[in-house]
Design a protein around this motif. Structure first.
Motif, PDB file in Angstrom:
ATOM      1  N   TYR A  50       0.830  -1.200   0.000  1.00 10.34           N
ATOM      2  CA  TYR A  50       0.000   0.000   0.000  1.00 10.34           C
ATOM      3  C   TYR A  50       0.869   1.257   0.000  1.00 10.34           C
ATOM      4  N   GLY A  51       2.008   1.177   0.702  1.00 15.05           N
ATOM      5  CA  GLY A  51       2.923   2.315   0.742  1.00 15.05           C
ATOM      6  C   GLY A  51       3.450   2.649  -0.645  1.00 15.05           C
ATOM      7  N   ILE A  52       3.811   1.634  -1.419  1.00 15.09           N
ATOM      8  CA  ILE A  52       4.305   1.868  -2.782  1.00 15.09           C
ATOM      9  C   ILE A  52       3.213   2.530  -3.616  1.00 15.09           C
ATOM     10  N   TYR A  53       1.982   2.015  -3.452  1.00 13.64           N
ATOM     11  CA  TYR A  53       0.846   2.599  -4.182  1.00 13.64           C
ATOM     12  C   TYR A  53       0.664   4.068  -3.802  1.00 13.64           C
ATOM     13  N   SER A  54       0.751   4.352  -2.481  1.00  7.99           N
ATOM     14  CA  SER A  54       0.497   5.736  -2.037  1.00  7.99           C
ATOM     15  C   SER A  54       1.605   6.668  -2.529  1.00  7.99           C
ATOM     16  N   ILE A  55       2.839   6.161  -2.585  1.00  8.29           N
ATOM     17  CA  ILE A  55       3.942   7.004  -3.087  1.00  8.29           C
ATOM     18  C   ILE A  55       3.744   7.288  -4.571  1.00  8.29           C
ATOM     19  N   LYS A  56       3.396   6.228  -5.327  1.00  9.86           N
ATOM     20  CA  LYS A  56       3.193   6.402  -6.773  1.00  9.86           C
ATOM     21  C   LYS A  56       2.122   7.445  -7.037  1.00  9.86           C
ATOM     22  N   LYS A  57       1.029   7.333  -6.271  1.00  7.78           N
ATOM     23  CA  LYS A  57      -0.075   8.261  -6.448  1.00  7.78           C
ATOM     24  C   LYS A  57       0.371   9.693  -6.137  1.00  7.78           C
ATOM     25  N   ARG A  58       1.087   9.825  -5.050  1.00  9.57           N
ATOM     26  CA  ARG A  58       1.536  11.147  -4.615  1.00  9.57           C
ATOM     27  C   ARG A  58       2.464  11.774  -5.666  1.00  9.57           C
ATOM     28  N   MET A 105       6.225   5.367   4.516  1.00  8.39           N
ATOM     29  CA  MET A 105       7.494   5.014   5.135  1.00  8.39           C
ATOM     30  C   MET A 105       7.760   3.519   5.127  1.00  8.39           C
ATOM     31  N   ALA A 106       6.724   2.685   4.920  1.00 12.28           N
ATOM     32  CA  ALA A 106       6.955   1.234   4.932  1.00 12.28           C
ATOM     33  C   ALA A 106       7.948   0.834   3.835  1.00 12.28           C
ATOM     34  N   PRO A 107       7.709   1.195   2.565  1.00 18.87           N
ATOM     35  CA  PRO A 107       8.706   0.840   1.544  1.00 18.87           C
ATOM     36  C   PRO A 107      10.019   1.609   1.707  1.00 18.87           C
ATOM     37  N   LEU A 108       9.959   2.871   2.139  1.00 18.80           N
ATOM     38  CA  LEU A 108      11.206   3.642   2.270  1.00 18.80           C
ATOM     39  C   LEU A 108      12.082   3.065   3.384  1.00 18.80           C
ATOM     40  N   GLY A 109      11.444   2.738   4.517  1.00 17.77           N
ATOM     41  CA  GLY A 109      12.188   2.110   5.604  1.00 17.77           C
ATOM     42  C   GLY A 109      12.713   0.745   5.183  1.00 17.77           C
ATOM     43  N   ALA A 110      11.932   0.040   4.368  1.00 17.73           N
ATOM     44  CA  ALA A 110      12.360  -1.282   3.906  1.00 17.73           C
ATOM     45  C   ALA A 110      13.644  -1.183   3.082  1.00 17.73           C
ATOM     46  N   ILE A 111      13.767  -0.103   2.289  1.00 15.89           N
ATOM     47  CA  ILE A 111      14.990   0.073   1.495  1.00 15.89           C
ATOM     48  C   ILE A 111      16.208   0.164   2.417  1.00 15.89           C
ATOM     49  N   VAL A 112      16.074   0.971   3.480  1.00 18.97           N
ATOM     50  CA  VAL A 112      17.185   1.146   4.411  1.00 18.97           C
ATOM     51  C   VAL A 112      17.517  -0.182   5.087  1.00 18.97           C
ATOM     52  N   LEU A 113      16.481  -0.895   5.526  1.00 15.31           N
ATOM     53  CA  LEU A 113      16.712  -2.162   6.218  1.00 15.31           C
ATOM     54  C   LEU A 113      17.339  -3.195   5.293  1.00 15.31           C
ATOM     55  N   LEU A 114      16.936  -3.163   4.036  1.00 15.95           N
ATOM     56  CA  LEU A 114      17.490  -4.096   3.061  1.00 15.95           C
ATOM     57  C   LEU A 114      18.970  -3.793   2.819  1.00 15.95           C
ATOM     58  N   PHE A 115      19.283  -2.518   2.687  1.00 16.05           N
ATOM     59  CA  PHE A 115      20.678  -2.087   2.526  1.00 16.05           C
ATOM     60  C   PHE A 115      21.513  -2.631   3.684  1.00 16.05           C
ATOM     61  N   GLN A 116      21.003  -2.448   4.913  1.00 17.55           N
ATOM     62  CA  GLN A 116      21.773  -2.877   6.078  1.00 17.55           C
ATOM     63  C   GLN A 116      21.847  -4.394   6.196  1.00 17.55           C
TER      64      GLN A 116
END
Lengths: 225, 111
Positions: free
Chosen positions: A26-34, A85-96
Motif C-alpha cells: 500500500y505504501g508503494i501505491y500511495s507514493i506512486k499516487k503522490r 514510510m513502509a517501503p522507504l524504511g524497507a529500502i534502508v533495512l534491506l541495505f543494512q
C-alpha cells in the motif's frame, strides 16, 4: 532494533513478513499516487529516505552503557503519511541486511514492522493528536518523532518476547528483559531524534514553506528574516 | 524564526550523546582479567539474551555477506550516513539558493 539474521524462529519470521507485506504494497501505491499528483515532491521524498539513512547509521551511546541508533522514520511519516514510510524504511533495512549483516533477510519482515510501520504510524497519530489539542507545531513534531522512535524499540522487544518467552516468567518476564535492553537505551536517543526532526522541519519551513503548505501541514508562516 | 532554537537543538543532541560517556563507568575486570566491554550495540545484547533464555537456539539462517572486519563495517556505515547527509545537504542548499534568488527577483528595482 535490528533482530539479527536467523534469530527469529521460522514461524515468527513468516508471520511478521506476512503482516508487513500489505503495508509495503500500500505504501508503494500511495507514493506512486503522490508522485503522479505532485511530481515536484519527488526530491522531498528523497530527503525523507536520506534522513532515515543518516539517522539509522548513527550509533549513539546511551546512559545504559550500550549503543543504539535512531530510526528517522517519523520525519517522512509526517510529510508523506505513515504508509509511505513502509517501503522507504524497507529500502534502508534491506541495505543494512545485505551489505552490513545488520538485521537480516529472514528478520526483514519483523524489522520492517517495528521500524517502518509501527514507528511511522505512531509518529503520525501522535502528531495528529498533539495538533488536535493545539500544541505548538515544533512540540508536536518533537513528540511524534521521539515517541515513534521509542515505540519502534518497544515493538522489537515485544517481537522478541513473543518468540522467546522466559522459561520461568513467560512472556512478561521476557518482555521486561528485552525492553530493558532496547527501550531503556532508546529513551535519550528518542529525544535526540525528536530534536533532529524539529531541526530539519525548521530548515524546510525556512526555505520550502510553499512546498510544505501543499502537503497540508500547518507549518507556521515564516516571519520576515 | 526563533533565533537560538536551531543551535540549542544541536547542542541538546550533542549533550545527550556526551552524558553517557562521562557517567557510565567501566565495571572492574572480571576474574579472567579481561576488560569489560561497554557501549556495545543493543542489537548484539539482545542476541546474547536470546542465547541466555534459549541456550540451544541455533540461528537457522546466515547472512550471505558479512563485513570482513570492524573497519570495513564502519566504512559501510559511514557510507550510509554520507549518502544520506549528502542528499539532504544538496536539497537544502539548492532550496536556500532558490529562495534567495526569488527574493532578489521580487525586490523592487531602484534604478
Amino acid at each position: 532494533m535490528h533482530i539479527m539474521e536467523g534469530f527469529l524462529p521460522a514461524k515468527h519470521a513468516v508471520a511478521w513478513s506476512a503482516a508487513s507485506a500489505p503495508f509495503v504494497a500500500y505504501g508503494i501505491y500511495s507514493i506512486k499516487k503522490r508522485v503522479a499528483e505532485h511530481p515536484e515532491q519527488r526530491m522531498l521524498l528523497g530527503v525523507a529516505t536520506a534522513f532515515t539513512f543518516v539517522l539509522s547509521a548513527l550509533k549513539i551511546p546511551s546512559v545504559t552503557g550500550s549503543c543504539s541508533h535512531p530510526t528517522g522514520t517519523g520525519f517522512g511519516a509526517l510529510l508523506f503519511g505513515p504508509a509511505a514510510m513502509a517501503p522507504l524504511g524497507a529500502i534502508v533495512l534491506l541495505f543494512q541486511a545485505i551489505l552490513l549483516a545488520h538485521g537480516g533477510l529472514t528478520t526483514l519482515g519483523a524489522n520492517i514492522f517495528s521500524m517502518a510501520i509501527v514507528g511511522p504510524f505512531a509518529a503520525y497519530g501522535i502528531f495528529r493528536m498533539a495538533q488536535a489539542i493545539k500544541l505548538p507545531f515544533g512540540l508536536s513534531v518533537f513528540l511524534a518523532a521521539a515517541l515513534g522512535d521509542l515505540l519502534t524499540y518497544v515493538t522489537t522487544s515485544l517481537q522478541l518476547a513473543l518468540a522467546f518467552p522466559d522459561p520461568v516468567g513467560g512472556f512478561t518476564a521476557s518482555l521486561a528483559k528485552f525492553a530493558g535492553i532496547f527501550a531503556l537505551t532508546q529513551i535519550p536517543l528518542a529525544a535526540s531524534e525528536g530534536f533532529l526532526t524539529v531541526l530539519v522541519f525548521n530548515a524546510l519551513a525556512r526555505y520550502n514553506a510553499r512546498e510544505l503548505q501543499s502537503m497540508n501541514l500547518p507549518i507556521p508562516q515564516e516571519v520576515k528574516a | 524564526m526563533k533565533p537560538y532554537q536551531n543551535i540549542s537543538l544541536i547542542i541538546a543532541v550533542i549533550v545527550l550523546a556526551l552524558i553517557p560517556l562521562v557517567t557510565v563507568q567501566r565495571p572492574e575486570p572480571g576474574p579472567d582479567g579481561k576488560k569489560v566491554e561497554i557501549f556495545a550495540g543493543a542489537d548484539g545484547q539482545a542476541e546474547d539474551l536470546i542465547k541466555q533464555i534459549v541456550p540451544d537456539y541455533k540461528p537457522w539462517f546466515e547472512p550471505f555477506f558479512e563485513p570482513p572486519s570492524g573497519e570495513i563495517e564502519s566504512l559501510l556505515f559511514a557510507l550510509q550516513a554520507a549518502l544520506g547527509a549528502g542528499f539532504i545537504g544538496y536539497y537544502l542548499g539548492s532550496a536556500a539558493t532558490r529562495s534567495r534568488l526569488q527574493k532578489e527577483l521580487n525586490r523592487p528595482r531602484v534604478d
